[in-house]
Write a protein that holds these residues in place. Structure first.
Motif, mmCIF file in Angstrom:
data_model
loop_
_atom_site.group_PDB
_atom_site.id
_atom_site.type_symbol
_atom_site.label_atom_id
_atom_site.label_comp_id
_atom_site.label_asym_id
_atom_site.label_seq_id
_atom_site.Cartn_x
_atom_site.Cartn_y
_atom_site.Cartn_z
ATOM 1 N N GLY A 246 -17.736 -20.062 24.288
ATOM 2 C CA GLY A 246 -16.580 -19.180 24.385
ATOM 3 C C GLY A 246 -15.312 -19.940 24.719
ATOM 4 O O GLY A 246 -14.226 -19.633 24.193
ATOM 5 N N ARG A 247 -15.418 -20.957 25.584
ATOM 6 C CA ARG A 247 -14.243 -21.768 25.921
ATOM 7 C C ARG A 247 -13.751 -22.553 24.704
ATOM 8 O O ARG A 247 -12.537 -22.754 24.524
ATOM 9 C CB ARG A 247 -14.586 -22.712 27.068
ATOM 10 C CG ARG A 247 -14.866 -21.997 28.393
ATOM 11 C CD ARG A 247 -15.032 -22.990 29.539
ATOM 12 N NE ARG A 247 -15.339 -22.303 30.791
ATOM 13 C CZ ARG A 247 -16.565 -22.059 31.248
ATOM 14 N NH1 ARG A 247 -17.613 -22.480 30.535
ATOM 15 N NH2 ARG A 247 -16.767 -21.426 32.379
ATOM 16 N N VAL A 248 -14.689 -23.010 23.869
ATOM 17 C CA VAL A 248 -14.300 -23.696 22.636
ATOM 18 C C VAL A 248 -13.513 -22.752 21.734
ATOM 19 O O VAL A 248 -12.494 -23.129 21.141
ATOM 20 C CB VAL A 248 -15.543 -24.237 21.907
ATOM 21 C CG1 VAL A 248 -15.170 -24.788 20.528
ATOM 22 C CG2 VAL A 248 -16.229 -25.318 22.735
ATOM 23 N N VAL A 249 -13.967 -21.509 21.630
ATOM 24 C CA VAL A 249 -13.278 -20.520 20.802
ATOM 25 C C VAL A 249 -11.870 -20.268 21.324
ATOM 26 O O VAL A 249 -10.899 -20.187 20.560
ATOM 27 C CB VAL A 249 -14.084 -19.208 20.751
ATOM 28 C CG1 VAL A 249 -13.296 -18.119 20.022
ATOM 29 C CG2 VAL A 249 -15.425 -19.441 20.055
ATOM 30 N N LEU A 250 -11.728 -20.156 22.644
ATOM 31 C CA LEU A 250 -10.399 -19.951 23.227
ATOM 32 C C LEU A 250 -9.476 -21.119 22.916
ATOM 33 O O LEU A 250 -8.286 -20.931 22.644
ATOM 34 C CB LEU A 250 -10.510 -19.758 24.742
ATOM 35 C CG LEU A 250 -11.139 -18.436 25.221
ATOM 36 C CD1 LEU A 250 -11.233 -18.429 26.746
ATOM 37 C CD2 LEU A 250 -10.321 -17.241 24.742
ATOM 38 N N GLY A 251 -10.021 -22.316 22.937
ATOM 39 C CA GLY A 251 -9.211 -23.486 22.584
ATOM 40 C C GLY A 251 -8.720 -23.432 21.150
ATOM 41 O O GLY A 251 -7.575 -23.786 20.857
ATOM 42 N N LEU A 252 -9.574 -22.994 20.246
ATOM 43 C CA LEU A 252 -9.171 -22.851 18.840
ATOM 44 C C LEU A 252 -8.124 -21.761 18.672
ATOM 45 O O LEU A 252 -7.192 -21.890 17.873
ATOM 46 C CB LEU A 252 -10.398 -22.548 17.984
ATOM 47 C CG LEU A 252 -11.445 -23.666 17.875
ATOM 48 C CD1 LEU A 252 -12.687 -23.163 17.142
ATOM 49 C CD2 LEU A 252 -10.861 -24.877 17.162
ATOM 50 N N ILE A 259 -3.179 -17.050 21.041
ATOM 51 C CA ILE A 259 -2.906 -16.897 22.464
ATOM 52 C C ILE A 259 -2.273 -18.179 22.950
ATOM 53 O O ILE A 259 -2.369 -19.227 22.299
ATOM 54 C CB ILE A 259 -4.179 -16.579 23.275
ATOM 55 C CG1 ILE A 259 -5.206 -17.711 23.111
ATOM 56 C CG2 ILE A 259 -4.775 -15.240 22.864
ATOM 57 C CD1 ILE A 259 -6.454 -17.533 23.978
ATOM 58 N N SER A 260 -1.650 -18.135 24.089
ATOM 59 C CA SER A 260 -1.031 -19.342 24.649
ATOM 60 C C SER A 260 -2.088 -20.163 25.389
ATOM 61 O O SER A 260 -3.167 -19.663 25.737
ATOM 62 C CB SER A 260 0.095 -18.957 25.609
ATOM 63 O OG SER A 260 -0.424 -18.253 26.722
ATOM 64 N N ALA A 261 -1.753 -21.412 25.620
ATOM 65 C CA ALA A 261 -2.670 -22.277 26.354
ATOM 66 C C ALA A 261 -2.907 -21.762 27.762
ATOM 67 O O ALA A 261 -4.013 -21.857 28.300
ATOM 68 C CB ALA A 261 -2.117 -23.704 26.379
ATOM 69 N N SER A 262 -1.868 -21.224 28.383
ATOM 70 C CA SER A 262 -2.024 -20.689 29.740
ATOM 71 C C SER A 262 -2.939 -19.466 29.747
ATOM 72 O O SER A 262 -3.744 -19.289 30.671
ATOM 73 C CB SER A 262 -0.662 -20.322 30.318
ATOM 74 O OG SER A 262 -0.015 -19.334 29.527
ATOM 75 N N GLU A 263 -2.857 -18.637 28.708
ATOM 76 C CA GLU A 263 -3.755 -17.489 28.618
ATOM 77 C C GLU A 263 -5.200 -17.943 28.443
ATOM 78 O O GLU A 263 -6.127 -17.364 29.035
ATOM 79 C CB GLU A 263 -3.342 -16.592 27.445
ATOM 80 C CG GLU A 263 -2.069 -15.809 27.678
ATOM 81 C CD GLU A 263 -1.686 -14.990 26.463
ATOM 82 O OE1 GLU A 263 -1.340 -13.811 26.636
ATOM 83 O OE2 GLU A 263 -1.734 -15.535 25.337
ATOM 84 N N ALA A 264 -5.400 -18.981 27.636
ATOM 85 C CA ALA A 264 -6.758 -19.497 27.431
ATOM 86 C C ALA A 264 -7.329 -20.047 28.726
ATOM 87 O O ALA A 264 -8.501 -19.840 29.049
ATOM 88 C CB ALA A 264 -6.751 -20.577 26.351
ATOM 89 N N ASP A 265 -6.484 -20.749 29.497
ATOM 90 C CA ASP A 265 -6.960 -21.335 30.755
ATOM 91 C C ASP A 265 -7.225 -20.284 31.822
ATOM 92 O O ASP A 265 -8.032 -20.502 32.737
ATOM 93 C CB ASP A 265 -5.936 -22.348 31.277
ATOM 94 C CG ASP A 265 -5.793 -23.556 30.359
ATOM 95 O OD1 ASP A 265 -6.748 -23.815 29.596
ATOM 96 O OD2 ASP A 265 -4.730 -24.205 30.389
ATOM 97 N N SER A 266 -6.561 -19.157 31.728
ATOM 98 C CA SER A 266 -6.690 -18.141 32.774
ATOM 99 C C SER A 266 -7.879 -17.198 32.571
ATOM 100 O O SER A 266 -8.170 -16.375 33.449
ATOM 101 C CB SER A 266 -5.403 -17.310 32.849
ATOM 102 O OG SER A 266 -5.206 -16.578 31.639
ATOM 103 N N VAL A 267 -8.555 -17.282 31.433
ATOM 104 C CA VAL A 267 -9.700 -16.402 31.185
ATOM 105 C C VAL A 267 -10.834 -16.744 32.139
ATOM 106 O O VAL A 267 -11.228 -17.905 32.267
ATOM 107 C CB VAL A 267 -10.177 -16.526 29.719
ATOM 108 C CG1 VAL A 267 -11.461 -15.726 29.503
ATOM 109 C CG2 VAL A 267 -9.085 -16.051 28.775
#
Length: 739
Positions: A246-252, A259-267
């Motif tokens: 799931g974290r890999v998907v957020l990075g993509l 989404i922004s990088a900050s949104e991906a990191d905050s999940v």
């Protein structure tokens, strides 16, 4: 005076010549012309194929109503239904009701140019060809979402160029007939996400316990990540692997700007709650192992089927209870039980299928410890050793390696049977060194070990990792008299109407070792249970088996057989950390005994064949063989008359009926004229013993082992064995045993 016309004239006798164009220009021009022609022709054919395919495609409502997947009813050996497996479809979600984050997540991970290509991504295809050309590997182009949809609805997963071409044509036709939103809606409602769930609503309900319209960002990322490998990233199988994907998907998604990088990191993935599956038990370990074999056993088939298996429900329950009752706290356990033909009667892959469906019986690789000595002693017996041969338990060093026994003591001179029963490491090392470590590895391969095997000296103590099912298979081959066994779990497959699609055919196994080797190792295995390290595995009838314990008590094993059933038990932690007090002779042996008491209860008691019927090359030549049976031995006196060594006198049994003893005939020319009283013996017993080679107290004529008991003498002694030359080197360094 002639006028000059202004034209230059060629010299008389010279012909006009046109200078030819260079070869490279002609080649380039030819390639361009033919390339353009072939491309144009291919485009015409492709356009025609897409046009006619588009006309044949069902309408959108028909595609929505079509379902993928196959209903499978799995039955036990007695016909009882074990489990019903099949597709799970949730509520169909129209495009507008699918969460935007779910749509974006799937496009980002599966097909980031989805909105730009016509169904086939030429850029992705060109990149795949370039990577293949520069790396020397095989071209691996990622299918677009439309191609995946075409494959899921109309095709299968076979890897062929023809199927790939059809997939491309179908994808172009789908794009020509339907909009991008319609294609994405079809895909998200029909793609397989694992665990029998088709579509995001079914996946959301299965993994998170709520409808697909309520998916959070983290949940959407996990579901989008499942498409690549549903079994590897399933939240119910491995939560951490699912979250990592799931974290890999957020990075993509962040890379694509969804989404922004900050949104991906905050999940926060820690807040995700995985729904517990209902109706799951240890039977699923077996079905997870057996059902994938249908792809090889059956032709392509999508109709509902019934699969009749080898599993015995009573034995499965007994196996589950035996593991649960014996496994140490914090550890895992696995069990495999095979019938004499290889049929899997019970399989336990762990203590809790709901929390972990990882099958430790068929997938886990663990060191077998002393259970590996089965192959060491098989190689030694095949090389000429017998259970009665004498060996010396003493300090030994081989290539700088000095093995120690459990207890750090040495027993001195003992026989092979005792060395095996008490699992003497020094003896195993000496035998392995003598027959060759490569020979031991070859023996393990012969008996079905498929994992890598090292050939360093320490390998005799079980340092190579193995699978529980492979070790159980090896012991089952010993139980079968040294004949190979192939585990199987599916007896037959039928349609729901009763049509037979597949039926298992019994195949006679190959002979792996001579009969006397199988008898000898069975003798050793029986002794290990009767008097050695496996005493906890006794069940009141003959049992042959072997314990195994690895360093620091990380693994505990017991494998053995009785009355035609072979069972292997392993216990340990998944992280390979030590388990206090774990050893093969305790918890695994107790679990074996608990299960086997139930498994063999309705079977007759079977005695083991441990009689050493040795081959001629291993028998010691003797005078009896050269001169005949001593009971039929005669001398010729100076008159040419035959004189028997012992004959009944008047009034003794055999004299009246013409015998030379009980039931023996009298030669017709016995005596000077063939009649009259027999003469006295021509030689005394001592002379005859020396002449015929008979020794009344020959220590070489040791009593053999009877059936069923490791200490029962045979009715008749076995011939003497000529020991092979021992090449065990003396210790290279003096080792001080520790206690």
């Amino acid at each position: 005076m002639a006028k000059n016309s202004g034209r230059s004239r060629a010299p008389r006798g010279a012909s006009a010549q046109i200078e030819p164009k260079p070869l490279w220009r002609r080649l380039v021009r030819g390639v361009l012309v033919w390339g353009f022609a072939l491309t144009l022709l291919g485009a015409v054919f492709l356009g025609t194929a897409v046009f006619f395919t588009m006309r044949e495609l069902p309408d959108y409502d028909a595609l929505k109503s079509s379902q993928n997947g196959q209903m499978i009813v799995v039955r036990a050996r007695d016909g009882r239904e074990l489990v019903s497996l099949g597709p799970s479809y949730g509520k169909w979600l129209p495009y507008a009701q699918i969460p935007q984050i779910m749509r974006d997540a799937l496009v980002s991970v599966e097909d980031r140019r989805f909105r730009e290509h016509p169904g086939v991504d030429p850029i992705g295809l060109a990149r795949a060809v370039y990577v293949s050309f520069t790396t020397g590997g095989r071209a691996r182009a990622t299918s677009t979402i439309t191609q995946q949809l075409a494959r899921n609805i109309f095709l299968n997963n076979s890897r062929s160029f023809t199927r790939k071409m059809r997939e491309g044509v179908l994808a172009l036709a789908l794009e020509a007939k339907f909009s991008k939103d319609q294609i994405l809606e079809l895909y998200l409602n029909k793609v397989y996400f694992g665990g029998g769930a088709y579509g995001i609503d079914a996946a959301s309900r299965k993994f998170f316990g709520h409808p697909g319209t309520d998916l959070s960002t983290a949940e959407a990322a996990i579901i989008a990540g499942l498409v690549k490998a549903p079994s590897n990233y399933s939240p119910t199988a491995d939560v951490e692997a699912a979250k990592g994907r799931g974290r890999v998907v957020l990075g993509l998604m962040a890379r694509e700007g969804v989404i922004s990088a900050s949104e991906a990191d905050s999940v926060d993935f820690a807040s995700i709650k995985i729904a517990k599956e209902k109706g799951q038990n240890s039977v699923r370990y077996f079905t997870d192992w057996a059902l994938p074999q249908l792809d090889m056993l059956l032709p392509e088939n999508n109709e509902p089927i019934e699969v009749w298996t080898t599993l015995d429900t009573g034995m499965q329950d007994a196996a589950t209870k035996a593991i649960d009752a014996s496994v140490p706290k914090g550890a895992q356990g696995a069990l495999v039980s095979l019938d004499r033909d290889g049929a899997v009667l019970a399989m336990v892959g762990g203590t809790d299928y709901v929390n972990s469906n990882y099958n430790r019986a068929t997938s886990a690789l663990r060191q077998p410890g002393s259970a590996w000595k089965l192959f060491v002693y098989l190689a030694a017996l095949e090389a000429g050793y017998t259970p009665e041969d004498r060996v010396v338990d003493e300090p030994v060093t081989i290539d700088g390696w000095s093995p120690k026994n459990d207890g750090r003591n040495f027993a001195g001179e003992i026989d092979v049977r005792t060395a095996f029963a008490y699992s003497k490491n020094t003896i195993a090392a000496q035998l392995g060194n003598e027959v060759g470590f490569g020979t031991v590895a070859s023996m393990a391969r012969r008996f079905g070990i498929t994992t890598p095997i090292n050939t360093k000296p320490a390998m005799v103590l079980g340092t190579s990792e193995v699978r529980v099912i492979d070790m159980t298979r090896a012991f089952a081959a010993v139980s079968a008299g040294g004949t190979s066994i192939e585990p199987y779990g599916i007896v037959k497959v039928t349609t729901t109407s009763g049509e037979l699609l597949y039926e298992h055919k019994s195949v006679r196994g190959q002979v792996l070792v001579p009969h006397h080797v199988a008898a000898g190792i069975t003798d050793l295995l029986q002794t290990a249970v009767a008097t050695g390290t496996g005493r906890a595995a006794q069940i009141g009838r003959p049992v042959a088996g072997k314990t195994g314990t690895t360093s620091s008590n990380k693994d505990g094993w017991f494998l053995g057989f009785s009355s035609g059933i072979t069972t292997g038990v392993w216990m340990g932690r998944d992280d390979a950390r030590p388990v206090g007090g774990l050893s093969g002779g305790h918890a695994p042996a107790r679990a074996f005994a608990s299960y086997m008491r139930y498994a063999v209860a309705k079977r007759p008691v079977e005695m083991f064949d441990t009689e050493l019927k040795l081959p001629e090359w291993q028998l010691e030549p003797d005078d009896e063989q050269l001169q005949g049976n001593p009971e039929d031995y005669f001398y010729v006196d100076e008159n040419g008359n035959l004189v028997r060594p012992e004959g009944p006198q008047d009034g003794e049994p055999g004299a009246e009926d013409g015998g030379i003893g009980p039931g023996g005939p009298v030669p017709p020319d016995y005596g000077p004229q063939g009649n009259g009283p027999p003469p006295p013996a021509a030689a005394n017993e001592d002379f005859l013993d020396r002449a015929t080679g008979r020794s009344r107290e020959d220590p070489g004529l040791r009593p053999g082992q009877g059936l069923g008991s490791p200490v029962a003498p045979r009715a008749s002694p076995v011939p003497r064995i000529t020991p092979l030359p021992r090449v065990i080197p003396p210790p290279r360094a003096t080792a001080t045993p520790t206690r």
